[in-house]
Design a protein around this motif. Structure first.
Motif, short mmCIF file in Angstrom:
data_model
loop_
_atom_site.label_atom_id
_atom_site.label_comp_id
_atom_site.label_asym_id
_atom_site.label_seq_id
_atom_site.Cartn_x
_atom_site.Cartn_y
_atom_site.Cartn_z
N LEU A 138 0.91 -1.19 -0.11
CA LEU A 138 -0.07 0.11 0.11
C LEU A 138 0.93 1.45 -0.15
CD1 LEU A 138 -2.88 1.36 0.09
CD2 LEU A 138 -2.56 1.08 2.68
N ALA A 139 2.05 1.28 0.84
CA ALA A 139 2.79 2.37 0.89
C ALA A 139 3.72 2.77 -0.35
CB ALA A 139 3.74 2.31 1.90
N VAL A 140 3.78 1.54 -1.18
CA VAL A 140 4.47 1.72 -2.65
C VAL A 140 3.60 2.30 -3.54
CG1 VAL A 140 5.38 0.34 -4.31
CG2 VAL A 140 6.28 -0.01 -2.18
N ALA A 141 2.35 1.86 -3.48
CA ALA A 141 1.29 2.37 -4.33
C ALA A 141 1.33 3.77 -4.09
CB ALA A 141 0.05 1.57 -4.23
N VAL A 142 0.83 4.40 -3.00
CA VAL A 142 0.94 5.69 -2.40
C VAL A 142 2.25 6.61 -2.96
CG1 VAL A 142 0.70 7.28 -0.54
CG2 VAL A 142 -0.50 5.21 -0.65
N GLN A 143 3.12 5.93 -3.04
CA GLN A 143 4.75 6.65 -3.31
C GLN A 143 4.57 6.57 -4.73
OE1 GLN A 143 8.13 4.24 -3.42
NE2 GLN A 143 9.18 6.14 -2.14
N ARG A 144 4.10 5.63 -5.55
CA ARG A 144 4.18 5.78 -6.89
C ARG A 144 3.02 6.80 -7.32
NH1 ARG A 144 4.22 -0.78 -8.14
NH2 ARG A 144 6.62 -1.02 -7.75
N HIS A 145 1.90 6.90 -6.67
CA HIS A 145 0.82 7.89 -6.97
C HIS A 145 1.36 9.27 -6.79
CE1 HIS A 145 -2.60 10.49 -5.81
NE2 HIS A 145 -3.08 9.91 -6.59
N GLN A 146 2.22 9.46 -5.85
CA GLN A 146 2.93 10.86 -5.56
C GLN A 146 3.96 11.12 -6.72
OE1 GLN A 146 4.92 11.00 -1.92
NE2 GLN A 146 4.80 13.50 -1.65
N ALA A 147 4.47 10.08 -6.89
CA ALA A 147 5.88 10.43 -8.02
C ALA A 147 5.00 10.59 -9.22
CB ALA A 147 6.45 9.06 -8.09
N VAL A 148 4.12 9.91 -9.77
CA VAL A 148 3.31 10.47 -11.03
C VAL A 148 3.03 11.76 -10.93
CG1 VAL A 148 1.33 10.07 -12.31
CG2 VAL A 148 2.59 7.84 -11.41
N TRP A 164 -1.04 11.38 0.66
CA TRP A 164 0.36 11.18 0.78
C TRP A 164 0.92 11.66 2.00
CZ3 TRP A 164 0.87 15.32 -3.81
CH2 TRP A 164 0.33 14.64 -4.92
N ARG A 165 0.16 12.65 2.88
CA ARG A 165 0.74 12.98 4.30
C ARG A 165 0.51 11.67 5.25
NH1 ARG A 165 -1.76 17.77 3.47
NH2 ARG A 165 -3.82 17.06 4.24
N HIS A 166 -0.24 10.54 4.77
CA HIS A 166 -0.20 9.10 5.41
C HIS A 166 1.16 8.48 5.63
CE1 HIS A 166 -4.30 9.16 6.74
NE2 HIS A 166 -4.69 9.31 5.64
N LEU A 167 2.01 8.67 4.47
CA LEU A 167 3.22 8.27 4.29
C LEU A 167 4.15 8.77 5.87
CD1 LEU A 167 4.08 8.07 0.78
CD2 LEU A 167 3.29 6.26 2.02
N ASP A 168 3.95 10.08 6.09
CA ASP A 168 4.57 10.45 7.36
C ASP A 168 4.00 10.41 8.69
OD1 ASP A 168 6.68 11.85 5.49
OD2 ASP A 168 4.98 12.76 4.54
N ARG A 169 2.35 10.00 8.30
CA ARG A 169 1.79 9.96 9.72
C ARG A 169 1.90 8.66 10.30
NH1 ARG A 169 -3.79 13.07 7.81
NH2 ARG A 169 -2.96 15.04 8.09
N THR A 182 8.29 5.58 10.03
CA THR A 182 7.46 6.20 9.41
C THR A 182 7.34 5.38 8.17
OG1 THR A 182 8.59 7.91 8.18
CG2 THR A 182 7.38 8.58 10.15
N LEU A 183 6.20 5.24 7.38
CA LEU A 183 6.21 4.70 6.05
C LEU A 183 7.11 5.22 5.28
CD1 LEU A 183 2.47 3.83 5.75
CD2 LEU A 183 3.98 2.56 7.04
N ARG A 184 7.24 6.54 5.18
CA ARG A 184 7.99 7.19 4.25
C ARG A 184 9.47 6.78 4.41
NH1 ARG A 184 7.08 10.97 0.77
NH2 ARG A 184 5.12 11.89 1.92
N THR A 185 9.93 6.63 5.73
CA THR A 185 11.52 6.18 5.98
C THR A 185 11.45 4.87 5.80
OG1 THR A 185 11.40 7.84 7.93
CG2 THR A 185 12.91 6.01 7.77
N MET A 186 10.53 3.93 5.97
CA MET A 186 10.50 2.64 5.41
C MET A 186 10.81 2.41 4.19
SD MET A 186 10.47 0.63 8.37
CE MET A 186 9.98 -0.89 7.59
N LEU A 187 10.15 3.44 3.24
CA LEU A 187 9.96 3.39 1.78
C LEU A 187 11.58 3.63 1.28
CD1 LEU A 187 6.82 4.88 1.07
CD2 LEU A 187 7.49 2.58 0.25
N SER A 188 12.13 4.61 2.00
CA SER A 188 13.33 5.02 1.54
C SER A 188 14.59 4.19 1.93
CB SER A 188 13.81 6.49 2.42
OG SER A 188 12.78 7.47 2.12
#
Length: 239
Positions: A138-148, A164-169, A182-188
């Motif tokens: 789910l986090a990867v999908a949100v990240q891709r959506h943001q990247a597009v 997008w803010r959910h990646l930081d919440r 955070t999900l954003r850190t996990m993604l990174s």
């Protein structure tokens, strides 16, 4: 006997197999593995608990009957006392055998309880891993959506920013200390299979044509969430 064969047995036959294997030095390893199989384990614990209750009841009843017999014998004088002492050895031998069996059943119940905890722990871990993998997807999908949106320079709606803010919440426990990350850190660090937007060779070219005419972002927008941007017209892009 394997787990499937054991599962087909009636309770009485299952109990016989079970009680024949409660003592570790004399148990059959393959049969015990079938007994402790996750499909048979709850049934084995239930049946063995009934056996334990039954032998406890037998021990109590025999103790009561023996005391009643003692009173009766002693009431008959010396002849009665001799009869009581004569039967004492046989009674004690039977009591010890029953008590030993009772204790073995009790220890086997403890073993089965530990096996059940191991099964529960493994299932919980597997469930947690599945949930974590679902969250990663789910986090990867949100990240891709943001990247597009960032790559294409398209206008983002408030709902996009909120997503997008959910990646930081949202956080997940990570590391030996189970620190919230955070999900954003996990993604990174751990999860992402995408290259950062800034690494896209076309990103600089595209963003060079984007003007500052973007709609105002919500006041609660996180600093890490890119602002929506808009391409005005072809003339702007040509310059």
């Amino acid at each position: 006997m394997d787990a499937q064969d054991l599962a087909q047995l009636a309770d009485k036959e299952f109990e016989q197999i079970l009680t024949s294997n409660i003592h570790p030095p004399t148990r059959d390893a393959r049969t015990w593995a079938a007994i402790t199989h996750p499909d048979n384990l709850p049934r084995a614990r239930k049946i063995l608990t009934h056996v334990h209750e039954r032998t406890a009841s037998v021990l109590r009843r025999r103790k009561t009957e023996r005391e009643e017999f003692r009173i009766e014998c002693f009431a008959r004088g010396e002849a009665g006392k001799r009869e009581w002492f004569t039967t004492r050895a046989e009674f004690e031998s039977l009591r010890r055998r029953t008590a030993n069996f009772h204790q073995r059943v009790q220890r086997a119940i403890s073993e089965l309880g530990q096996e059940q905890r191991n099964v529960n722990r493994a299932q919980s871990l597997n469930s947690g891993q599945q949930s974590r993998e679902t969250l990663r997807e789910l986090a990867v999908a949100v990240q891709r959506h943001q990247a597009v949106h960032a790559r294409n320079g398209g206008g983002a709606e408030p709902a996009d920013h909120e997503l997008w803010r959910h990646l930081d919440r949202l956080t997940v426990p990570t590391g030996p200390g189970q620190d919230p990350t955070t999900l954003r850190t996990m993604l990174s660090i751990y999860w992402t299979d995408m290259h950062p937007v800034a690494d896209d060779p076309e990103y600089g070219t595209r963003t060079g044509h984007i003007t500052h005419g973007a709609p105002a972002a919500p006041s609660t927008a996180h600093c890490c969430v890119p602002q929506a941007r808009r391409v005005h017209d072809r003339e702007d892009r040509a310059t």
